[in-house]
Write a protein that holds these residues in place. Sequence first.
Motif, PDB file in Angstrom:
ATOM      1  N   PHE A 196       0.878  -1.188   0.000  1.00  0.00           N
ATOM      2  CA  PHE A 196       0.000   0.000   0.000  1.00  0.00           C
ATOM      3  C   PHE A 196       0.899   1.216   0.000  1.00  0.00           C
ATOM      4  O   PHE A 196       1.662   1.429   0.950  1.00  0.00           O
ATOM      5  N   VAL A 208       1.323  -5.728   3.017  1.00  0.00           N
ATOM      6  CA  VAL A 208       0.230  -6.400   3.721  1.00  0.00           C
ATOM      7  C   VAL A 208      -0.001  -7.762   3.069  1.00  0.00           C
ATOM      8  O   VAL A 208      -0.110  -7.831   1.845  1.00  0.00           O
ATOM      9  N   ASN A 277       0.229  -5.666   9.991  1.00  0.00           N
ATOM     10  CA  ASN A 277      -0.185  -4.543   9.150  1.00  0.00           C
ATOM     11  C   ASN A 277      -1.640  -4.628   8.732  1.00  0.00           C
ATOM     12  O   ASN A 277      -2.208  -3.663   8.232  1.00  0.00           O
ATOM     13  N   HIS A 280      -3.775  -1.992  10.259  1.00  0.00           N
ATOM     14  CA  HIS A 280      -3.434  -0.580  10.009  1.00  0.00           C
ATOM     15  C   HIS A 280      -4.684   0.176   9.566  1.00  0.00           C
ATOM     16  O   HIS A 280      -5.524  -0.374   8.834  1.00  0.00           O
ATOM     17  N   VAL A 283      -5.429   0.432   5.890  1.00  0.00           N
ATOM     18  CA  VAL A 283      -5.654  -0.818   5.182  1.00  0.00           C
ATOM     19  C   VAL A 283      -7.035  -1.376   5.476  1.00  0.00           C
ATOM     20  O   VAL A 283      -7.643  -2.043   4.650  1.00  0.00           O
ATOM     21  N   LYS A 284      -7.546  -1.053   6.667  1.00  0.00           N
ATOM     22  CA  LYS A 284      -8.824  -1.635   7.088  1.00  0.00           C
ATOM     23  C   LYS A 284      -9.920  -1.335   6.073  1.00  0.00           C
ATOM     24  O   LYS A 284     -10.070  -0.191   5.623  1.00  0.00           O
ATOM     25  N   ILE A 287      -9.143  -4.551   2.066  1.00  0.00           N
ATOM     26  CA  ILE A 287      -8.914  -5.920   1.600  1.00  0.00           C
ATOM     27  C   ILE A 287     -10.197  -6.734   1.780  1.00  0.00           C
ATOM     28  O   ILE A 287     -10.795  -6.693   2.838  1.00  0.00           O
TER      29      ILE A 287
END
Lengths: 287, 493
Positions: A196, A208, A277, A280, A283-284, A287
Amino acid sequence: MPPRLNIWSACRALSLRTRAFAQGPPPAAPALLARRGLADNTTSRSLDSNNSSALPPSMLPGSSQPPAYTSKENEEALNQLKMIEYGLNPLDPSVEGHKFGLPELPLPSQKHAKHRYDSVVSQVTRLLMQDGKLAKAQRDMAIILNYLRTSPPPRLDPSRPLLPGAPPAHHLPLDPALYLALAIDSVAPLVKLRGFKGLAGGGKSLEVPVPLRARQRRRMAFMWILDVVRKKKSKGSGRTMFPHRVAEEIVAVVEGRSSVWDKRTQVHKLGTANRANLTHQGVKGMI
Amino acid sequence: MSAPNCLRCLVRPSAGIPVASVPRARAPLANLAPITAARSAPFSTTAANAKAKASSQKEAASARGGKKLQLGKFKKKDRTADKGRPPLPGERKAYRKRITLSNDNAIPVPWLTDLGPTDLAASENVAKVKSLPEELQDQLRASEAFKPTQRWGMFRKPAVLVRKETVDLANQMQDSANKKQMLRLVVTGDKVAGKSMMVLQAMAHAFLNDWIVIHLPEAQDLTTACTEYAPIPGTDPVQYMQPVYVLKLIQALRRANEKVLSKTYTTQAHPQLPQNIGANTPLLTLANLAKEPDNAWAVFQALWNELTAKGANRPPVLLSLDGLAHAMRLSDYRSPAFELIHSHDLSLLRLFANTLGGGVQFPGGGAVVAATSRNNAPRAPSMELALAQREAEQRLRAANNNNNSAPGDIEVPQKDPFFRGYDERVEAVLRSVQVLRVGGLDKLEARALMEYWAASGMLRATVDERTVTEKWALAGNGVVGEMERASLMTMRV
């Protein structure tokens, strides 16, 4: 309520008359018909009377007269009527109107032109392909499978376990497609690292681990195998050498000698190290 | 103002130098230097060449090892092969051409029986698969009858399908041996139809019945100028021997026919050989004399004289060759006058051609069998024409014997009067040979073969009418090699 008016009920009414035509013992029905047909005809009556025997000619031993209705269509129609009488559906679409019958559905995958090969085999064949030459890749794949089934059974390495539930080693050569699939699936990585951009601070990207689908995993594993193969030196010469090297590498994978296993371990290690990670903030939800 | 001549270098402007494009005064000297050098002596290039070579070497030596300008966007991948011992000359080819005769993974077929001496000639064996006994395998391997393109390496032990053509050929061979005559026959047919396999089966029949077998595995080895050759002194027109090949041939002959040769004895003395060989010596001893290429041809000639000696008691002889087209053309060898040598002037092929043409009679009878090839065949118009003619004549004869079909629709092809490429020597050789055409299998044979494949575990399918018909049709009505490709060499195993 009146009975349903349709063609079948009409046929059922007909069946009384057809009973005489039914294929019982063969000579009986034609005899009946012949006699009845002859009743209108004077000339044949005289012929009949000339005959010394009282029995109709068709009933005499040795004389086999063809029945009056020996047309194929007629016989078929009569059979259908008989089936209706027994309460069966005479126009079964899987039998009627098709020269070779209907195929059984759902179609087995091998009958479909685009899925005629094993799924792993066809995916890997396309990965082998260069410059869009599929036929060459297919020939190479055939050579690979042949190599696998003529080479001695692999000696498995307990420190490199294959997929759980794998058949014993001496079963593998006789099912080369399974051999290939087992080798690829066993070294296939479970995750890849996705970067990322800029999330790690200082313009660095945040690695990640993300899970892979089965097809992606196979692709990655086979590309690793191909990388190793392209750096190998071939023992012989000629066009069979590339597929031979691929096949040798596949045997090496199953025997645990291949360097592809290290790659897999490395990716898994990185994935485990970076799993924190996943929580993070940036990022939440991505994915 | 510019002078007519360049003042610095005194070179005259001429068509060779693009003067107009460069301002003369600024033209760099370095550009002009090679031109002046080339011009200095127009009739000698030596100095210029030497200078050019020296300068290029110097450049290569002084190539910078530092940073290079990368023009493309993507870097070239570094694909250096792992460093190991480089393969020795011939090693890679040997790996490519190696022949494996068994596959330990294949399931042994319980009903497979070994070939016996009379099996190939018995018509009840048509459409049966029979395995080759161990001893026969060794003999066939010694005489190089197996080929790398055949799929021996897929099955537990080598086995062959007995076809109608096989039985026909074996019976013809047996007849001619019984009558002490020569069968002269050419096997022809489509690509991968089993022509070489037919030769192998003829050899198998011969070995099993204690014949002497001389097999030339590839005619191209003899005619494509790959082996040494030398003129034979005292021959007119000059013939050429190929000593290295002949040595190899004698050794193969000795290994394959050891048993028969040790029971066959010479009828005459051979004083021309350095070792004194008298009469009543086993032929094996004679064959053992060939130790080096120098005396190989002499030994071979002595052997040949013994085998063809009139009135001697000899077993039948099978002489076979694969790839006939190579033996029926001008070879790639050159005579001292730098003319191409005809294949029939190479003495070994001359012997073969004589035998095929009917000029040689073995005392015990025998056969000479040649197979054409469709993959590796130079154009041999005379051979093609002659074979077509012989085949048509055979059909005519058969039609006349049967009296049932009209022979009028069979036409014997004739020479094209406007074509110059015919070869009389080839025509003379093939004037009276028999032709055996190998076609496709019939369904029964195809089924027997596929059942064998399935029983070996190499064909993972039910062998029923439907599968057999499918593969048979896919293979162009039973061309056996195509059947293999369709059912053994697929991705769908």
